[in-house]
Design a protein around this motif. Structure first.
Motif, PDB file in Angstrom:
ATOM      1  N   PRO A  25       0.803  -1.232   0.000  1.00  0.00           N
ATOM      2  CA  PRO A  25       0.000   0.000   0.000  1.00  0.00           C
ATOM      3  C   PRO A  25       0.834   1.280   0.000  1.00  0.00           C
ATOM      4  CG  PRO A  25       0.160  -0.836   2.224  1.00  0.00           C
ATOM      5  CD  PRO A  25       0.878  -1.825   1.326  1.00  0.00           C
ATOM      6  N   VAL A  26       1.964   1.266  -0.704  1.00  0.00           N
ATOM      7  CA  VAL A  26       2.840   2.442  -0.748  1.00  0.00           C
ATOM      8  C   VAL A  26       3.340   2.657  -2.172  1.00  0.00           C
ATOM      9  CG1 VAL A  26       3.568   2.271   1.671  1.00  0.00           C
ATOM     10  CG2 VAL A  26       4.833   1.022  -0.068  1.00  0.00           C
ATOM     11  N   SER A  27       3.942   3.823  -2.403  1.00  0.00           N
ATOM     12  CA  SER A  27       4.449   4.153  -3.742  1.00  0.00           C
ATOM     13  C   SER A  27       5.669   3.291  -4.080  1.00  0.00           C
ATOM     14  CB  SER A  27       4.837   5.633  -3.806  1.00  0.00           C
ATOM     15  OG  SER A  27       5.976   5.861  -2.992  1.00  0.00           O
ATOM     16  N   LYS A  28       6.030   3.282  -5.361  1.00  0.00           N
ATOM     17  CA  LYS A  28       7.164   2.484  -5.818  1.00  0.00           C
ATOM     18  C   LYS A  28       8.465   2.922  -5.143  1.00  0.00           C
ATOM     19  CE  LYS A  28       9.551   0.885  -9.940  1.00  0.00           C
ATOM     20  NZ  LYS A  28       9.655   0.935 -11.390  1.00  0.00           N
ATOM     21  N   SER A  29       8.650   4.226  -5.001  1.00  0.00           N
ATOM     22  CA  SER A  29       9.890   4.703  -4.372  1.00  0.00           C
ATOM     23  C   SER A  29       9.953   4.292  -2.899  1.00  0.00           C
ATOM     24  CB  SER A  29      10.027   6.215  -4.506  1.00  0.00           C
ATOM     25  OG  SER A  29       8.970   6.878  -3.844  1.00  0.00           O
ATOM     26  N   THR A  30       8.816   4.271  -2.231  1.00  0.00           N
ATOM     27  CA  THR A  30       8.780   3.837  -0.834  1.00  0.00           C
ATOM     28  C   THR A  30       9.040   2.332  -0.746  1.00  0.00           C
ATOM     29  OG1 THR A  30       7.264   5.628  -0.288  1.00  0.00           O
ATOM     30  CG2 THR A  30       7.390   3.805   1.280  1.00  0.00           C
ATOM     31  N   CYS A  31       8.512   1.570  -1.701  1.00  0.00           N
ATOM     32  CA  CYS A  31       8.802   0.128  -1.752  1.00  0.00           C
ATOM     33  C   CYS A  31      10.298  -0.104  -1.894  1.00  0.00           C
ATOM     34  CB  CYS A  31       8.090  -0.533  -2.930  1.00  0.00           C
ATOM     35  SG  CYS A  31       6.348  -0.798  -2.686  1.00  0.00           S
ATOM     36  N   THR A  32      10.935   0.654  -2.778  1.00  0.00           N
ATOM     37  CA  THR A  32      12.372   0.530  -2.984  1.00  0.00           C
ATOM     38  C   THR A  32      13.119   0.759  -1.667  1.00  0.00           C
ATOM     39  OG1 THR A  32      12.153   1.260  -5.273  1.00  0.00           O
ATOM     40  CG2 THR A  32      14.342   1.460  -4.281  1.00  0.00           C
ATOM     41  N   HIS A  33      12.693   1.761  -0.928  1.00  0.00           N
ATOM     42  CA  HIS A  33      13.320   2.051   0.369  1.00  0.00           C
ATOM     43  C   HIS A  33      13.149   0.870   1.332  1.00  0.00           C
ATOM     44  CE1 HIS A  33      14.365   3.953   4.142  1.00  0.00           C
ATOM     45  NE2 HIS A  33      13.183   3.606   4.600  1.00  0.00           N
ATOM     46  N   HIS A  34      11.944   0.326   1.410  1.00  0.00           N
ATOM     47  CA  HIS A  34      11.680  -0.782   2.329  1.00  0.00           C
ATOM     48  C   HIS A  34      12.520  -2.014   1.982  1.00  0.00           C
ATOM     49  CE1 HIS A  34       8.687   1.164   4.710  1.00  0.00           C
ATOM     50  NE2 HIS A  34       7.827   1.305   3.717  1.00  0.00           N
ATOM     51  N   PHE A  35      12.620  -2.330   0.701  1.00  0.00           N
ATOM     52  CA  PHE A  35      13.438  -3.475   0.287  1.00  0.00           C
ATOM     53  C   PHE A  35      14.914  -3.230   0.615  1.00  0.00           C
ATOM     54  CE2 PHE A  35       9.717  -4.602  -2.281  1.00  0.00           C
ATOM     55  CZ  PHE A  35       9.656  -5.968  -2.036  1.00  0.00           C
ATOM     56  N   LYS A  36      15.381  -2.013   0.448  1.00  0.00           N
ATOM     57  CA  LYS A  36      16.774  -1.679   0.757  1.00  0.00           C
ATOM     58  C   LYS A  36      17.051  -1.848   2.253  1.00  0.00           C
ATOM     59  CE  LYS A  36      20.197   1.995   0.539  1.00  0.00           C
ATOM     60  NZ  LYS A  36      20.461   3.403   0.263  1.00  0.00           N
ATOM     61  N   VAL A  37      16.147  -1.371   3.101  1.00  0.00           N
ATOM     62  CA  VAL A  37      16.326  -1.508   4.552  1.00  0.00           C
ATOM     63  C   VAL A  37      16.401  -2.985   4.930  1.00  0.00           C
ATOM     64  CG1 VAL A  37      15.202  -1.154   6.804  1.00  0.00           C
ATOM     65  CG2 VAL A  37      15.262   0.713   5.123  1.00  0.00           C
ATOM     66  N   LEU A  38      15.509  -3.793   4.376  1.00  0.00           N
ATOM     67  CA  LEU A  38      15.504  -5.228   4.675  1.00  0.00           C
ATOM     68  C   LEU A  38      16.784  -5.899   4.175  1.00  0.00           C
ATOM     69  CD1 LEU A  38      11.768  -5.935   3.855  1.00  0.00           C
ATOM     70  CD2 LEU A  38      12.841  -6.215   6.103  1.00  0.00           C
ATOM     71  N   ARG A  39      17.231  -5.546   2.975  1.00  0.00           N
ATOM     72  CA  ARG A  39      18.458  -6.140   2.417  1.00  0.00           C
ATOM     73  C   ARG A  39      19.673  -5.744   3.232  1.00  0.00           C
ATOM     74  NH1 ARG A  39      21.854  -3.775  -0.891  1.00  0.00           N
ATOM     75  NH2 ARG A  39      20.318  -2.304  -1.676  1.00  0.00           N
ATOM     76  N   GLU A  40      19.802  -4.466   3.551  1.00  0.00           N
ATOM     77  CA  GLU A  40      20.979  -3.993   4.277  1.00  0.00           C
ATOM     78  C   GLU A  40      21.046  -4.532   5.702  1.00  0.00           C
ATOM     79  OE1 GLU A  40      20.987   0.270   3.776  1.00  0.00           O
ATOM     80  OE2 GLU A  40      21.949   0.098   1.805  1.00  0.00           O
ATOM     81  N   ALA A  41      19.904  -4.877   6.282  1.00  0.00           N
ATOM     82  CA  ALA A  41      19.887  -5.478   7.622  1.00  0.00           C
ATOM     83  C   ALA A  41      20.196  -6.971   7.564  1.00  0.00           C
ATOM     84  CB  ALA A  41      18.527  -5.258   8.276  1.00  0.00           C
ATOM     85  N   GLY A  42      20.121  -7.551   6.358  1.00  0.00           N
ATOM     86  CA  GLY A  42      20.381  -8.977   6.199  1.00  0.00           C
ATOM     87  C   GLY A  42      19.137  -9.834   6.222  1.00  0.00           C
ATOM     88  N   VAL A  43      17.978  -9.213   6.236  1.00  0.00           N
ATOM     89  CA  VAL A  43      16.719  -9.960   6.296  1.00  0.00           C
ATOM     90  C   VAL A  43      16.388 -10.575   4.943  1.00  0.00           C
ATOM     91  CG1 VAL A  43      14.243  -9.792   6.780  1.00  0.00           C
ATOM     92  CG2 VAL A  43      15.881  -8.518   8.190  1.00  0.00           C
ATOM     93  N   LEU A  44      16.645  -9.848   3.874  1.00  0.00           N
ATOM     94  CA  LEU A  44      16.343 -10.319   2.524  1.00  0.00           C
ATOM     95  C   LEU A  44      17.608 -10.479   1.704  1.00  0.00           C
ATOM     96  CD1 LEU A  44      13.390  -8.095   1.246  1.00  0.00           C
ATOM     97  CD2 LEU A  44      13.276 -10.310   2.366  1.00  0.00           C
ATOM     98  N   SER A  45      17.504 -11.361   0.748  1.00  0.00           N
ATOM     99  CA  SER A  45      18.514 -11.480  -0.296  1.00  0.00           C
ATOM    100  C   SER A  45      17.851 -11.003  -1.575  1.00  0.00           C
ATOM    101  CB  SER A  45      18.957 -12.934  -0.436  1.00  0.00           C
ATOM    102  OG  SER A  45      19.847 -13.061  -1.513  1.00  0.00           O
TER     103      SER A  45
END
Length: 117
Positions: free
Chosen positions: A57-77
């Motif tokens: 339920p967010v814009s594409k740029s906000t999605c990009t931010h969320h995926f980056k936070v998860l990746r940089e924390a090590g949660v996602l690959s």
């Protein structure tokens, strides 16, 4: 920029922390946002999905931010295939560092219960 980030950027790859670089505070911060928690819960069944497959339920740029936070924390690959970024949960790595954390967080998340391993 760390040496890992510099090497990844030079290779055109996305930087991911090694398991020994995981920080509990960063992982908990990444899991504290409802949208990021929704992403993790969706990926909890082990399927690898492109960003566009998740209805958020967010814009594409906000999605990009969320995926980056998860990746940089090590949660996602994330891996790049053509123009897509395919995402998967680093469950084994996280369970190795923080046993039971992902299951506990996902089971307490609002909404339908995702598939468990």
């Amino acid at each position: 920029m760390s040496a890992v980030d510099t090497e990844a950027a030079a290779a055109g790859a996305l930087a991911h922390p090694d398991c020994n670089q995981f920080e509990l505070a960063a992982v908990l911060h990444a899991l504290s946002d409802p949208v990021r928690l929704q992403i993790v819960a969706t990926l909890a069944d082990g399927e690898e999905l492109p960003c566009s497959a998740l209805e958020l339920p967010v814009s594409k740029s906000t999605c990009t931010h969320h995926f980056k936070v998860l990746r940089e924390a090590g949660v996602l690959s994330q891996r790049v295939v053509g123009t897509m970024r395919l995402n998967s949960l680093r469950r084994d790595d996280l369970d190795g560092c923080f046993p039971g954390l992902i299951d506990a967080v996902i089971s307490s998340a609002p909404g339908p219960s995702p598939a468990r391993r």
